[in-house]
Design a protein around this motif. Sequence first.
Motif, PDB file in Angstrom:
ATOM      1  N   GLY A  65      91.345 101.258 -20.374  1.00 30.35           N
ATOM      2  CA  GLY A  65      91.815 100.925 -21.339  1.00 30.35           C
ATOM      3  C   GLY A  65      93.634 101.620 -20.623  1.00 30.35           C
ATOM      4  O   GLY A  65      94.152 101.749 -21.579  1.00 30.35           O
ATOM      5  N   MET A 270      72.692 109.228 -12.523  1.00 32.35           N
ATOM      6  CA  MET A 270      73.206 108.132 -13.325  1.00 32.35           C
ATOM      7  C   MET A 270      73.663 108.738 -14.912  1.00 32.35           C
ATOM      8  O   MET A 270      74.050 107.902 -14.969  1.00 32.35           O
ATOM      9  CB  MET A 270      71.439 107.534 -13.453  1.00 32.35           C
ATOM     10  N   ALA A 273      76.876 109.770 -14.136  1.00 31.12           N
ATOM     11  CA  ALA A 273      78.481 109.026 -13.174  1.00 31.12           C
ATOM     12  C   ALA A 273      78.796 107.697 -15.168  1.00 31.12           C
ATOM     13  O   ALA A 273      79.251 107.377 -15.524  1.00 31.12           O
ATOM     14  CB  ALA A 273      77.655 107.975 -12.824  1.00 31.12           C
ATOM     15  N   TYR A 274      77.077 107.664 -15.677  1.00 28.82           N
ATOM     16  CA  TYR A 274      77.536 106.833 -16.698  1.00 28.82           C
ATOM     17  C   TYR A 274      78.152 107.467 -17.657  1.00 28.82           C
ATOM     18  O   TYR A 274      79.363 106.929 -18.322  1.00 28.82           O
ATOM     19  CB  TYR A 274      75.821 106.820 -17.693  1.00 28.82           C
ATOM     20  N   ALA A 277      82.179 107.428 -16.405  1.00 27.68           N
ATOM     21  CA  ALA A 277      82.932 105.951 -16.593  1.00 27.68           C
ATOM     22  C   ALA A 277      82.858 105.018 -18.113  1.00 27.68           C
ATOM     23  O   ALA A 277      83.860 104.911 -18.622  1.00 27.68           O
ATOM     24  CB  ALA A 277      81.649 104.775 -15.401  1.00 27.68           C
ATOM     25  N   PHE A 278      81.566 104.916 -18.293  1.00 27.41           N
ATOM     26  CA  PHE A 278      81.794 104.493 -19.775  1.00 27.41           C
ATOM     27  C   PHE A 278      81.706 105.246 -20.820  1.00 27.41           C
ATOM     28  O   PHE A 278      81.451 104.317 -22.176  1.00 27.41           O
ATOM     29  CB  PHE A 278      80.825 103.516 -19.946  1.00 27.41           C
ATOM     30  N   PHE A 283      86.702 105.973 -14.348  1.00 31.44           N
ATOM     31  CA  PHE A 283      85.577 104.463 -13.418  1.00 31.44           C
ATOM     32  C   PHE A 283      86.057 105.295 -12.278  1.00 31.44           C
ATOM     33  O   PHE A 283      85.177 104.878 -10.992  1.00 31.44           O
ATOM     34  CB  PHE A 283      86.829 103.077 -13.770  1.00 31.44           C
ATOM     35  N   ALA A 286      83.743 108.523 -11.251  1.00 32.05           N
ATOM     36  CA  ALA A 286      82.157 107.528 -11.478  1.00 32.05           C
ATOM     37  C   ALA A 286      81.603 107.066  -9.774  1.00 32.05           C
ATOM     38  O   ALA A 286      80.882 107.066  -9.537  1.00 32.05           O
ATOM     39  CB  ALA A 286      81.875 106.936 -12.139  1.00 32.05           C
ATOM     40  N   ALA A 287      82.787 106.228  -9.632  1.00 34.10           N
ATOM     41  CA  ALA A 287      82.555 105.875  -8.527  1.00 34.10           C
ATOM     42  C   ALA A 287      82.350 106.714  -7.675  1.00 34.10           C
ATOM     43  O   ALA A 287      81.309 106.317  -6.331  1.00 34.10           O
ATOM     44  CB  ALA A 287      83.666 104.199  -7.883  1.00 34.10           C
TER      45      ALA A 287
ATOM     46  N   VAL B 122      75.442 102.800 -10.503  1.00 32.08           N
ATOM     47  CA  VAL B 122      76.373 103.138 -11.363  1.00 32.08           C
ATOM     48  C   VAL B 122      77.887 102.432 -10.436  1.00 32.08           C
ATOM     49  O   VAL B 122      78.805 102.134 -10.836  1.00 32.08           O
ATOM     50  CB  VAL B 122      76.664 104.689 -11.747  1.00 32.08           C
ATOM     51  N   LEU B 123      77.746 102.426  -8.760  1.00 34.76           N
ATOM     52  CA  LEU B 123      78.499 102.029  -7.820  1.00 34.76           C
ATOM     53  C   LEU B 123      78.517 100.895  -7.949  1.00 34.76           C
ATOM     54  O   LEU B 123      79.314 100.060  -7.658  1.00 34.76           O
ATOM     55  CB  LEU B 123      77.958 101.903  -6.076  1.00 34.76           C
ATOM     56  N   ILE B 126      80.284  98.776 -12.219  1.00 37.31           N
ATOM     57  CA  ILE B 126      81.549  99.948 -12.612  1.00 37.31           C
ATOM     58  C   ILE B 126      82.910  98.261 -12.310  1.00 37.31           C
ATOM     59  O   ILE B 126      82.716  97.845 -12.805  1.00 37.31           O
ATOM     60  CB  ILE B 126      82.091 101.100 -11.889  1.00 37.31           C
ATOM     61  N   LYS B 133      84.774  91.253 -17.310  1.00 35.36           N
ATOM     62  CA  LYS B 133      86.021  91.823 -18.704  1.00 35.36           C
ATOM     63  C   LYS B 133      86.853  91.112 -17.925  1.00 35.36           C
ATOM     64  O   LYS B 133      87.663  89.656 -18.788  1.00 35.36           O
ATOM     65  CB  LYS B 133      86.411  93.071 -18.112  1.00 35.36           C
ATOM     66  N   PHE B 214      69.667  99.753 -18.559  1.00 37.30           N
ATOM     67  CA  PHE B 214      71.213  99.687 -18.437  1.00 37.30           C
ATOM     68  C   PHE B 214      72.421  99.128 -18.007  1.00 37.30           C
ATOM     69  O   PHE B 214      73.279  99.209 -18.908  1.00 37.30           O
ATOM     70  CB  PHE B 214      71.367 100.666 -16.933  1.00 37.30           C
ATOM     71  N   LYS B 221      78.215  94.748 -26.098  1.00 44.01           N
ATOM     72  CA  LYS B 221      78.823  96.288 -27.360  1.00 44.01           C
ATOM     73  C   LYS B 221      78.886  95.602 -29.036  1.00 44.01           C
ATOM     74  O   LYS B 221      78.289  96.925 -29.541  1.00 44.01           O
ATOM     75  CB  LYS B 221      80.333  96.292 -26.854  1.00 44.01           C
TER      76      LYS B 221
END
Lengths: 313, 280
Positions: A65, A270, A273-274, A277-278, A283, A286-287, B122-123, B126, B133, B214, B221
């Motif tokens: 965002g 996990m 990191a989740y 990231a979210f 991002f 977390a990557a 997770v990698l 994202i 998106k 997950f 959403k």
Amino acid sequence: MTLLTTARRSGENAGGPAHRPAHRHRPTDHGAWFLVLPALIPILLLSVGPLLYGVVLAFTDAQSGRTRATQWVGTLNFRDLLHDTLFWESFRIGLVWAVGVTVPQFLLALGLALLLDQGLRLRWLARALAIIPWAMPEVVVGIMWRLVYHPDAGILNETLRDLGLGGGRDWLSGLATALPAVVLVGVWAGMPQTTVALLAGLQNTPRELHEAAALDGAGAWRRFRTVTWPALRPVALAITALNFIWNINAFALVYVLTGGGPGGRTRLPMLFAYEEAFRYGQFGYAAAMGCVLVAVISVLLAVHLASRLRGDE
Amino acid sequence: MSGPRTRGAVRAGQYLALLAYLAFLALPFLWLISTAFKPAPELGSLHPTWIPEDPTVANFRQAFAEQPLLRAAANSLAAALAAAVTAVVVATPMAYVTARRRGRLSAATTGWVVVSQAFPFVLVIIPLFLVLKNLQLINTLTGLVLVYVVWSLPFALWMLTGYVRALPAELEEAAAVDGAGRLRTLLSVTAPLLAPGIVATALFAFITAWNEFFFALVLLKTPEKQTLPVVLTHFLGAEGVADLGPLAAAAFLATLPSLVVFALIQRRITGGMLSGAVKS
């Protein structure tokens, strides 16, 4: 819908670089490539591509965002990670969890597989019951064990009270009990796959050798060590390696059981990191965590495979 | 050598151990069922019992009233069906090539199947999130299905390759000698023999997608789009004892499809996993 998308993509990509090696390799056979492309294109676009993109993101300050353009930050994320004690704590918990689940899972599954190999009467029941943990959605497994562990309405505390072993513990909220409690659930959830793999390995061991060893007066333990284990070893190594990887990537089970609490005691990498990231939208950071995880898993796998190769000689 | 008495004792010990395993595997699930059928006052009792004293289906009614379970189930069903069908349609031809021809392609496929097991999600999630998106596919079942297809491909390829290898290539060669074209051979000789394996693989992909949490959590959403596992987690949180009943009831219902489908294909799945493993 999906088919359409895939087809359109395969149209766009036809004649791409993927074609050339085939030409050089086997000039006559175009048919094979038509058979392979429908799977190859989604794999490249949605699996290999994102993986590489993820590695790239780890070197940027990408955030969710944000209107400002994403910039390269070099190894900044990794340097930050080095000093992020919360991350390393989560990493340590992840290793404890992965080892704590994989090892008992293997031992228990080995015991069950050996029992099932004995031709006992209740085999069919064991087979039927083993389906339950295997087929259940992880979310349901988590919910189910929350009911078992529930401090008031749970059967665990009630059983302990009946046995006069105290009780009234809140297993999933206790700082000391939360991690062991989720580890037990992990063991339960993964046991069937491991058992089935080991059982198949057992059924490949040479019967005659077993009988010969028994005739020679070898005891059960010696027969296991000299006949069964050498035949079972490759399967055992493969399944423990896979279990370890799956466990270190675990998410849903612990998300439902504890959400990472209490006080981060069960916050697996996990989950960490989740959230990064979210929930916080970091991002890039977390990557970078994902990259560190991949690196560590690769090293562990390499060590594991090396020891396996040595063992085979 | 061991006498009959020690042998009897060993047998007894084996049965005891087996019973302990059976209890460990089954009791948590029985507790879930028991909780699902207990009325609210009994759930608040200080001494919960295994068998509900006054069994009721009120929890099921309340679960449907509290959360949009039917819509969530419909979403799950749609996503899982689309993902399963697409995955086998795409994977079967590739598995055929991988099984029948040894070479760089087969090696690369096997390599990717193995490597993909080690991805930390997770990698991957994202970048996937950002890509979807841009394609306006966030918060759509289409986006989720795309992810599920790719996610179930390694296993589908693995299993299908095993099934193809189990078919003797001589059958196809015989058909070719009889003058059947390549496509004809594939459709009239190979495909029917492979069908049971394809169905088993599709059903397994279905269960995987039905159970998945997950990706659905990250990509969906709004409650109207969410799948069953995500909606189930809405029951969690500050749960009073009285809410345990509906929670258990919904969780129990969500498990039934997976259990039924899995029971149907269990033998084939284990067989397929192993033929893939042994011969590659």
